[in-house]
Structure formats: C-alpha cells, structure tokens
Write a protein that holds these residues in place. Structure first.
Motif, PDB file in Angstrom:
ATOM      1  N   LYS A 179      -8.279   1.319  -5.630  1.00  0.00           N
ATOM      2  CA  LYS A 179      -7.367   0.811  -6.666  1.00  0.00           C
ATOM      3  C   LYS A 179      -8.133  -0.005  -7.707  1.00  0.00           C
ATOM      4  CE  LYS A 179      -3.020  -1.703  -7.346  1.00  0.00           C
ATOM      5  NZ  LYS A 179      -3.495  -2.528  -8.474  1.00  0.00           N
TER       6      LYS A 179
ATOM      7  N   ASP B 136       0.805  -1.216   0.000  1.00  0.00           N
ATOM      8  CA  ASP B 136       0.000   0.000   0.000  1.00  0.00           C
ATOM      9  C   ASP B 136       0.844   1.274   0.000  1.00  0.00           C
ATOM     10  OD1 ASP B 136      -2.192  -1.601  -0.019  1.00  0.00           O
ATOM     11  OD2 ASP B 136      -3.031  -0.936   1.895  1.00  0.00           O
TER      12      ASP B 136
ATOM     13  N   VAL C 162      -1.196   3.769  -2.203  1.00  0.00           N
ATOM     14  CA  VAL C 162      -1.790   4.986  -1.627  1.00  0.00           C
ATOM     15  C   VAL C 162      -1.295   6.218  -2.373  1.00  0.00           C
ATOM     16  CG1 VAL C 162      -1.893   6.458   0.425  1.00  0.00           C
ATOM     17  CG2 VAL C 162      -2.197   3.988   0.650  1.00  0.00           C
TER      18      VAL C 162
ATOM     19  N   ILE D 212      -8.520   1.232   0.352  1.00  0.00           N
ATOM     20  CA  ILE D 212      -7.461   1.335  -0.651  1.00  0.00           C
ATOM     21  C   ILE D 212      -7.638   0.276  -1.735  1.00  0.00           C
ATOM     22  CG2 ILE D 212      -4.963   1.244  -1.009  1.00  0.00           C
ATOM     23  CD1 ILE D 212      -6.121   3.747   0.503  1.00  0.00           C
TER      24      ILE D 212
ATOM     25  N   HIS E 188      -7.316  -0.435   4.776  1.00  0.00           N
ATOM     26  CA  HIS E 188      -6.800  -1.222   3.646  1.00  0.00           C
ATOM     27  C   HIS E 188      -7.925  -1.570   2.675  1.00  0.00           C
ATOM     28  CE1 HIS E 188      -4.447  -4.050   1.342  1.00  0.00           C
ATOM     29  NE2 HIS E 188      -5.244  -5.053   1.679  1.00  0.00           N
TER      30      HIS E 188
END
Length: 466
Positions: A281, A224, A228, A277, A274
C-alpha cells in the motif's frame, strides 16, 4: 530382498561449533531405486552432532552413542545445521548423537531444481525420477544409512530414535509401517497424517482451517479488507492477464499474492502478512507501482520454485496408495468455496466481492504456480504427469500401526496445515502412542516455541500412565 546398506563415501574430521557441539560431515551413497540397487546411485549428505566435552582423560576407544535421526518437514526442504536446531539444546543432554540427514532432493543430497531435472531427460523421465522422492523411498534411504552407521554397534544400539517435524512425521508413519525393526522410539510434531484420506478430503478440512485463520487476520486488521482488494485491483491493472513481472522472472498475480497466507500456519504469520500489505500500500500511495524491494521480498517469500519438490510432490504426499491421484485437488476444492472465488476461471475480480474480504490461501499447491514462478516454467508437463499418476506405492500399513510396539510421542497443534481432527483419528489407530495436544501452538512451534514442545514430549517419554 536383503536390505540395502549405504556406502560411507567420506567422513570429515569433527569440528567445534559455538563451543558446545562437535559436528561431523558425512556423505553416503545409496541406490536411486532401492528395488533395483545396482545401476544408478545418488549421494546423501548429513551432519552428525554430539555434545562437546573435554574429559580429563580421553577415552581409549570411540564412544557409540545411540543415534537420533531428525526427519525434516516439507516435502522438499533440507535439514538445518545442528547449531540451528532446537534438538541440539534438549536431546544432546540425553546422550544422543544427532543425525541431520538431508533427504534426497534437498539440501546437499542430489538437490532438485529445474536445471538439474533437465539433465534427467524429458517430462516423462523427470516424472519417473521424481516418483522415487516420496516418503517410502526416504525411509529406505534412512534404513540404509542406519545400517551403515551402526554396522559395528552391539545389537542394543543398532536401532535409532527419530524426530519427525510435519512431513517428517508423515515419513515417521511410513517408517513405523514398513521398517519398525530399525526404530527405538519416535517423536512427531505436527505430522500425524491421515492414513486413508486422499488430497481432496484433506484439503476440504485444511481449507476450513485456512478460513478460520483469515477470520483471525481480518479481525486483527479490519482495515486490510479494503486494502487487500485495492492492491489486488492494482495488480490486475498493472499486470494484465499475465501479472506484474518479478525480479527473478516470475509474475505477481492476484492468485499468487493470495498464497502468502501460507504464513498463517506459523507463529507470527498474521503480522508478517499484514507487513506485506502495509508495504504494498505504501508503494502504491507514493509511486503508483510496486518497488523492486517489495517485489523481490514477495518473490523470495515463497518456496514454490526454490524447493520444487514442495510443489511437484505436495499433493502426491497425501496420495496414500494405489488408485489415488492428486489431479490438482487443492484448486478443485478451493474453487468450490465462496471464500476462494479467485481460483475460478471466470472470477470477475475483487470488485465483485462487495463488502466481503479476499481470502488468503494456505499450504496448497496450484497449477498457476507453473505459469508464475520462474523456476517452474519448464516443469509444467512434468507436474501434470505427476498430478495424473495414480500408481503410487502404499505409504502406510494400518494393520502394522495397529499392532505397533515402537514407543511414539506426538504433538498435535492448532494446525492449519495438518488438520487436528484427522491427526486425532490417526493417533487412535497407532498402538501405544502418547499425545500432547494444545490449541495455543501452531505448526511452527518446534522452531518458534521449542521450550513449550520438546519438554512435553520428553515428559511423555519419561513418565508413566497413572
């Protein structure tokens, strides 16, 4: 001045919940300003709960159980329904009647929002109104309600117990400072506030705790680090200077994305961040933009504008007395740290970090919320007036706490929101307090791990020093 007694406006017939709780709904009337109790009043809402029992013979008179008042965290959040509170599992068996009182400005008690504040007047009038929504006034409300509910009780039952979670613990310290005569005993979880440390000193400590939790996050999800930053670059590309439009009218900026780190202070928070994210993505990989579902999830995640007291009075709740002002201390402290360069006006963007990660923020409030959260757009001037104000009433009386006679039982956690070292210092200044401390529970433990918290506090209450 004689203490104000709340007026009981209405009381519902008790009703059964989940077969175990007997619940009543109560409405009270209290002064808006307790120092001037005549002109304007507000209404407070509460639910009481007792253990449901069906005796063989109904008692001939009402049972007067000792009350336990739950003081909610926040500031700015309403209390849970009794059936949703872990206190109902543990405290009703102890013979208490639980009282879940929505603090003024929250829940059903004169709730604060941008549209309700518009009815008050302009920014200065709104700010003056909100100055009456800190812990010092919440204690006066609580005392007024206690005096109302126990007016026919014998002297030994007029005092009540309190259970303060997080900001509710701050309020408990104010209660112990200025109205200890109303208290039988106090339980505190994650809420031992510093007695004489203002916002700037507080954030210097909590930003370090936040950095530690970022390290935990990126150790667990090293992939990440790059992800990120790539998401942040895409937000800047898609949204420009203003940000990506959100479904309810706000804007997603890099800075606002970084605030999801608020979750790091709770159990499971690292995994929740998480998950955001992964979803962001996935959207970019498949569509090159963020889906409405994702944007809505991110917008609904925060409480910055759905509970505006949290944003407007969060720094003031650390302003312990006259001469102390917030002045957006979190932004100033964070911008001074290399890990939070994104708070700086001249930040060059994610690419400037090289191999370093973007660090998520924690329980801090920033002026950029007023430009990115739709429920705060109209409150920008009000927020600035409150940020500059330094005429706050004292929140704590260290001398009184040093001679305290009310039993206090408190839990100190591995806490990103309320620094443990500061909590230990506060505990050392409260006469007679008993502490349960752990480094394996986080700030949300009362909700997520009540079986590991409440029994420990009850052991402190029931046991003796050997």
């Amino acid at each position: 001045m004689a203490p104000v007694v709340a007026r009981l406006v209405s009381e519902s017939k008790p009703y059964l919940v989940t077969g175990k709780l007997l619940v009543k709904e109560l409405w009270f009337e209290v002064p808006l300003d307790h120092s001037d109790p005549k002109p304007e009043t507000i209404k407070l809402f509460a639910r009481s709960a007792v253990k449901y029992e069906r005796p063989i013979v109904e008692p001939s008179e009402a049972i007067q159980r000792p009350y336990l008042l739950f003081l909610q965290g926040g500031p700015g959040l309403g209390t849970p329904a009794p059936q949703d509170s872990p206190l109902s599992k543990y405290m009703l068996d102890r013979g208490y009647e639980l009282l879940f009182l929505d603090q003024r400005g929250t829940g059903f008690s004169a709730p604060i929002s941008d549209n309700t504040l518009q009815r008050i007047g302009g920014p200065q009038e709104q700010a003056d109104y909100l100055k009456l929504f800190r812990a010092d006034t919440l204690v006066k409300d609580s005392e007024a309600v206690r005096l109302c509910l126990t007016k026919d009780y014998p002297p030994e039952k007029k005092k009540w117990s309190t259970f303060g979670q997080s900001f509710g613990g701050f309020t408990t310290l104010t209660y112990l400072s200025f109205a200890p005569e109303g208290l039988r005993e106090c339980f505190i979880t994650g809420g031992l506030a510093p007695l004489d440390k203002g916002p700037e000193e507080t954030y210097q400590a909590t930003f370090q705790r936040c950095i530690d939790r970022n390290h935990d996050y990126y150790r667990k999800f090293p992939q990440d680090v790059a992800t990120v930053k790539s998401i942040a670059e895409k937000i800047r590309e898609l949204g420009g200077e203003k940000g990506v439009p959100l479904p309810a009218g706000g804007f997603l900026t890099v800075a606002r994305l970084m605030t999801v780190g608020l979750q790091f202070g709770a159990h499971g928070g690292v995994d929740r961040v998480h998950n955001y994210i992964i979803r962001m993505k996935a959207d970019l990989d498949q569509y090159g933009v963020f889906t409405r579902y994702t944007l809505n999830m991110l917008e609904q995640e925060n409480i910055w504008d759905t509970a505006p007291i949290y944003t407007l009075l969060h720094e003031p709740c650390w302003c312990y007395g006259p001469g102390v002002a917030g002045r957006w201390a979190a932004e100033r402290v964070g911008a001074s740290l290399e890990e939070f360069q994104w708070l700086r006006k001249d930040w060059a963007g994610p690419a400037s970090l090289g191999e370093k990660p973007l660090y998520f923020s924690g329980e801090m409030t920033y002026p950029f919320y007023l430009d990115t959260c739709s429920g705060l757009f109209k409150l920008k001037e009000t927020a600035q007036i409150l940020a500059e104000f330094d005429g706050w009433a004292p929140l704590y009386d260290a001398e009184q706490l040093g001679k305290n006679e009310v039993p206090v039982y408190a839990a100190i956690y591995n806490d990103m929101y309320v620094d443990p070292e500061m909590s230990r210092n506060t505990a050392s200044r409260i006469k007679g307090i008993k502490i349960f401390e752990t480094n394996v529970l986080y700030h949300s433990a009362l909700r997520t791990n009540p079986d590991e918290v409440i029994p420990q506090l009850l052991r402190l209450r029931d046991d003796t020093i050997d």
